[in-house]
Design a protein around this motif. Structure first.
Motif, PDB file in Angstrom:
ATOM      1  N   GLU A 237       0.821  -1.220   0.000  1.00 13.37           N
ATOM      2  CA  GLU A 237       0.000   0.000   0.000  1.00 13.37           C
ATOM      3  C   GLU A 237       0.850   1.263   0.000  1.00 13.37           C
ATOM      4  OE1 GLU A 237      -2.159  -3.298   2.173  1.00 13.37           O
ATOM      5  OE2 GLU A 237      -0.157  -2.419   2.250  1.00 13.37           O
ATOM      6  N   TYR A 238       2.005   1.215   0.678  1.00 11.79           N
ATOM      7  CA  TYR A 238       2.850   2.404   0.845  1.00 11.79           C
ATOM      8  C   TYR A 238       4.301   2.092   0.478  1.00 11.79           C
ATOM      9  CZ  TYR A 238      -1.224   3.588   3.684  1.00 11.79           C
ATOM     10  OH  TYR A 238      -2.507   3.816   4.124  1.00 11.79           O
ATOM     11  N   PRO A 239       4.569   1.794  -0.783  1.00 11.90           N
ATOM     12  CA  PRO A 239       5.948   1.425  -1.145  1.00 11.90           C
ATOM     13  C   PRO A 239       6.927   2.582  -1.011  1.00 11.90           C
ATOM     14  CG  PRO A 239       4.585   1.694  -3.125  1.00 11.90           C
ATOM     15  CD  PRO A 239       3.656   1.738  -1.938  1.00 11.90           C
ATOM     16  N   GLY A 240       6.460   3.824  -1.244  1.00  9.03           N
ATOM     17  CA  GLY A 240       7.366   4.969  -1.181  1.00  9.03           C
ATOM     18  C   GLY A 240       7.982   5.162   0.182  1.00  9.03           C
ATOM     19  N   VAL A 260      14.541  -5.478   4.581  1.00  3.88           N
ATOM     20  CA  VAL A 260      13.734  -6.669   4.810  1.00  3.88           C
ATOM     21  C   VAL A 260      12.273  -6.231   4.801  1.00  3.88           C
ATOM     22  CG1 VAL A 260      13.195  -8.564   6.378  1.00  3.88           C
ATOM     23  CG2 VAL A 260      15.545  -7.708   6.217  1.00  3.88           C
ATOM     24  N   GLY A 261      11.492  -6.802   3.869  1.00  2.88           N
ATOM     25  CA  GLY A 261      10.090  -6.401   3.823  1.00  2.88           C
ATOM     26  C   GLY A 261       9.416  -6.842   2.548  1.00  2.88           C
ATOM     27  N   GLY A 290       5.172   3.361   6.753  1.00  4.02           N
ATOM     28  CA  GLY A 290       4.399   2.745   5.688  1.00  4.02           C
ATOM     29  C   GLY A 290       4.190   1.256   5.840  1.00  4.02           C
ATOM     30  N   SER A 291       4.365   0.714   7.043  1.00  2.00           N
ATOM     31  CA  SER A 291       4.229  -0.727   7.237  1.00  2.00           C
ATOM     32  C   SER A 291       2.770  -1.183   7.270  1.00  2.00           C
ATOM     33  CB  SER A 291       4.925  -1.162   8.527  1.00  2.00           C
ATOM     34  OG  SER A 291       6.314  -0.948   8.443  1.00  2.00           O
ATOM     35  N   GLY A 292       1.856  -0.251   7.527  1.00  3.94           N
ATOM     36  CA  GLY A 292       0.440  -0.579   7.497  1.00  3.94           C
ATOM     37  C   GLY A 292       0.076  -1.711   8.422  1.00  3.94           C
ATOM     38  N   ASP A 312       8.962   4.213  14.091  1.00  3.48           N
ATOM     39  CA  ASP A 312       8.319   5.347  13.443  1.00  3.48           C
ATOM     40  C   ASP A 312       6.910   4.981  12.988  1.00  3.48           C
ATOM     41  OD1 ASP A 312       8.084   7.904  12.346  1.00  3.48           O
ATOM     42  OD2 ASP A 312       8.958   7.331  10.422  1.00  3.48           O
ATOM     43  N   ALA A 313       6.095   5.984  12.766  1.00  3.22           N
ATOM     44  CA  ALA A 313       4.838   5.902  12.034  1.00  3.22           C
ATOM     45  C   ALA A 313       3.937   4.765  12.544  1.00  3.22           C
ATOM     46  CB  ALA A 313       5.127   5.785  10.540  1.00  3.22           C
TER      47      ALA A 313
END
Length: 459
Positions: A237-240, A260-261, A290-292, A312-313
């Motif tokens: 969903e959030y590759p950037g 890693v992801g 952006g890991s959602g 983060d986030a």
């Protein structure tokens, strides 16, 4: 280092110095520094109109004595007395220099705010508010701090002066560095009084400090000794976010970056940063941007490695206090509000108090992002980042910051130093990349090497 001391610390240092000086010498020293700063701002004194807003304390005395210096240089100086009393020596000196007591109503070129000093309570009396309203639009120079701010916390509670320039004495105060009060100070200039001051719990790194703290490769260094940082960020969903986190980590501050992801993000990372490798041993992790829906699992995997971690986030919502390993949490005000179960407006009104509260509760360093980012340690020590530009308020900038901090952790800095140095470099790189105009997050990491090259030499 720029140190910000409390009112109590400043008062004690002033008392110690006063015991060794002739009566009035310290006030005259401050007043002359103030007057010369006003002269620099005006360009010249002759024919210029200066209005002093004078309260009843020593702050008003500083303004009056400075006004006398300006009057002797040819300025038309008037003093509008807003307190029940005024400094008698300052009044006499102003009158002797040709200044006038009372405002005749002509619009001045500049206003000197001498209403309340560092010992004043937050907020202003109605007569001061009315005076400021009549003078709206005139440039204001504040004496020591803008009247009406909370000097020791940087908080605001009621009406206050919004200065274009603040001339402070002896040392910076917390309100000069910590928002929201810092935003009311304008440009802050320090007049050295020769005070002997104790260590301060609030400070701001300067270029010399960053140069001294920054990890540098030894002559026999290799990629592993320089540190390996791992990034667990981004998703389908959030590759950037993953790519930007890697960009921050891969700005050259550490020896190697591992990603890693998500497989799609990994392909983008390889295409943009062919030097980045896959899973393996690391000295620090960056997790969450952006890991959602995968944030909880990615955080758990990072924490199992028992290495310092930047959280983060999305991962911030899954942190359980207290953390049992070194970490840097990097919330913005909204995320910190959720972590502390508060309203965002309350966080923004009292950022220093809440950053310190979170650092103590979670047992780790908290980097609270904002106009002046705060880095708070569990013991209360705090660093304020004053580099940066308003254009830095752009999507993805925080992802780059997390990567920078993670690289510095992997390179060997402790969490407090890594967070504060990383934040300083992030702001300086954004300023350089933007050159006074807009920028996007991807430009920030690319400017980091140039910022490092421009630091003062060490030793």
């Amino acid at each position: 280092m720029r140190y910000a001391h409390t009112v109590e610390q400043v008062r004690a240092a002033e008392d110690a110095l006063l015991a060794r000086l002739p009566e009035g010498a310290l006030m005259h020293r401050a007043a002359h520094g103030l007057a010369y700063a006003v002269l620099d701002l005006l360009g010249s004194a002759y024919g210029r109109r200066v209005l002093l807003l004078v309260g009843g304390g020593n702050n008003g005395g500083d303004a009056l004595y400075a006004g006398a210096v300006l009057a002797r240089r040819g300025a038309a100086v008037e003093a509008w007395l807003l307190g029940e009393t005024a400094h008698e020596g300052g009044l006499a000196d102003l009158r002797a220099a040709g200044g006038r007591v009372g405002w005749q109503g002509r619009r001045p070129d500049l206003v000197v705010d001498g209403i309340t000093g560092i010992g004043g309570r937050p907020g202003l009396r109605q007569d001061a508010v009315a005076a400021l309203e009549r003078l709206a639009g005139v440039p204001v120079v504040a004496v020591d701090t803008p009247s009406g701010v909370d000097v020791d916390t940087g908080e605001l509670d009621g009406p206050h002066v919004r200065a274009d320039v603040t001339i402070t004495f002896g040392t910076h105060k917390v309100a000069h560095l910590v928002d929201p009060a810092a935003a009311a100070c304008g440009v802050v200039q320090l007049v050295d009084l020769g005070l002997e001051l104790p260590p301060a719990e609030v400070e701001a790194l300067q270029p010399d400090d960053v140069a001294a703290l920054l990890p540098r490769p030894s002559p026999d260094a290799h990629k592993y000794t320089r540190g390996v940082v791992g990034v667990r960020a981004g998703s389908e969903e959030y590759p950037g976010a993953g790519l930007l986190s890697v960009s921050g980590a891969a700005s050259g501050l550490a020896g190697m970056v591992r990603y890693v992801g998500d497989a799609g993000v990994a392909r983008r990372v390889r295409d943009t940063h062919p030097e980045v490798v896959g899973a393996g041993r690391v000295q620090a992790w960056v997790v969450g941007s952006g890991s959602g829906q995968h944030a909880a699992a990615e955080l758990a995997a990072a924490l199992r490695d028992d290495v310092p971690t930047v959280v983060d986030a999305d991962a911030l919502a899954h942190v359980v206090a207290p953390l049992e390993r070194p970490a840097v949490l990097t919330p913005h005000a909204g995320e910190l509000a959720a972590m502390l179960d508060r309203e965002r407006a309350g966080i923004e009104a009292r950022p220093l108090a809440h950053a310190r509260e979170a650092a103590a509760a979670y047992g780790c360093v908290v980097l609270l992002k904002g106009r002046h980012t705060l880095v708070a340690a569990p013991d209360g020590r705090t660093r304020v980042t004053t580099t940066g530009t308003p254009w830095l308020a752009t999507a993805g900038a925080g992802d780059v910051l997390g990567g920078l901090v993670g690289a510095l952790l992997a390179a060997g800095l402790d969490p407090f130093d890594a967070a504060s140095v990383g934040s300083w470099l992030h702001g300086a790189a954004a300023t350089l990349a933007g050159s006074g105009g807009p920028l996007v997050a991807g430009q920030i990491a690319g400017a980091v090497p140039a910022v490092v090259r421009g630091l003062p030499p060490v030793g």
